[in-house]
Motif scaffolding. Structure first.
Motif, PDB file in Angstrom:
ATOM      1  N   GLU A   6       0.837  -1.197   0.000  1.00 25.29           N
ATOM      2  CA  GLU A   6       0.000   0.000   0.000  1.00 25.29           C
ATOM      3  C   GLU A   6       0.876   1.253   0.000  1.00 25.29           C
ATOM      4  O   GLU A   6       1.989   1.240   0.528  1.00 25.29           O
ATOM      5  CB  GLU A   6      -0.904   0.052   1.239  1.00 25.29           C
ATOM      6  CG  GLU A   6      -1.791  -1.148   1.447  1.00 25.29           C
ATOM      7  CD  GLU A   6      -1.170  -2.208   2.341  1.00 25.29           C
ATOM      8  OE1 GLU A   6      -1.934  -3.057   2.838  1.00 25.29           O
ATOM      9  OE2 GLU A   6       0.058  -2.180   2.562  1.00 25.29           O
ATOM     10  N   CYS A  22      -2.920   0.126  -3.892  1.00 27.93           N
ATOM     11  CA  CYS A  22      -2.567  -1.223  -3.461  1.00 27.93           C
ATOM     12  C   CYS A  22      -1.989  -1.926  -4.684  1.00 27.93           C
ATOM     13  O   CYS A  22      -2.730  -2.302  -5.596  1.00 27.93           O
ATOM     14  CB  CYS A  22      -3.806  -1.943  -2.958  1.00 27.93           C
ATOM     15  SG  CYS A  22      -3.578  -3.709  -2.612  1.00 27.93           S
ATOM     16  N   CYS A  96      -4.688  -3.385   2.465  1.00 29.87           N
ATOM     17  CA  CYS A  96      -5.455  -4.021   1.405  1.00 29.87           C
ATOM     18  C   CYS A  96      -5.248  -5.532   1.472  1.00 29.87           C
ATOM     19  O   CYS A  96      -4.254  -6.008   2.036  1.00 29.87           O
ATOM     20  CB  CYS A  96      -5.093  -3.494   0.021  1.00 29.87           C
ATOM     21  SG  CYS A  96      -3.398  -3.756  -0.513  1.00 29.87           S
TER      22      CYS A  96
END
Length: 129
Positions: A6, A22, A96
């Protein structure tokens, strides 16, 4: 090496915007549903938004509806979270995650993430009042 990384977090004033990225490496993100999750100090991790791999269906937590937008660029092997009208309560570490076969994106965001064995380092988002 298979990993998700990320980026895009930072410090912003209330009402401001940030775009989180991400990026996947070592695998093709096309075949995965992807979700953004956040965890604030002393609070449980929560699903913010998830997007499917196939039909582009999305899920948003009530707290971010109308302010956040999730999108994916398969050519760049990246999923984004555009965050507008940020509030101090959005302050958290944002992670993520990718899931090849969630029942639905809502399930991924609301319950399935509790089964994930490991998490990325995440990116810090801090919203000042």
């Amino acid at each position: 090496q298979v990993q998700l990384v990320e980026s895009g977090g930072g410090l912003v004033q209330a009402g401001g915007s940030l775009r989180l990225s991400c990026a996947a490496s070592g695998f093709t993100l096309d075949y995965y549903a992807v979700g953004w999750f956040r965890q604030a100090p002393g609070k449980e991790r929560e699903g913010v938004s998830c997007i499917s791999s196939s039909d582009g269906s999305t899920y948003y937590a009530d707290s971010v509806k109308g302010r956040f937008t999730i999108s994916r660029d398969n050519a760049k092997n990246t999923v984004y979270l555009q965050m507008n009208s940020l509030k101090p309560e959005d302050t958290a570490v944002y992670h993520c995650a990718a899931d090849m076969d969630p029942p639905t994106v809502q399930a991924m965001c609301v319950t399935r993430h509790y089964d994930y064995a490991s998490w990325t380092q995440g990116t810090q988002v801090t919203v000042s009042s």
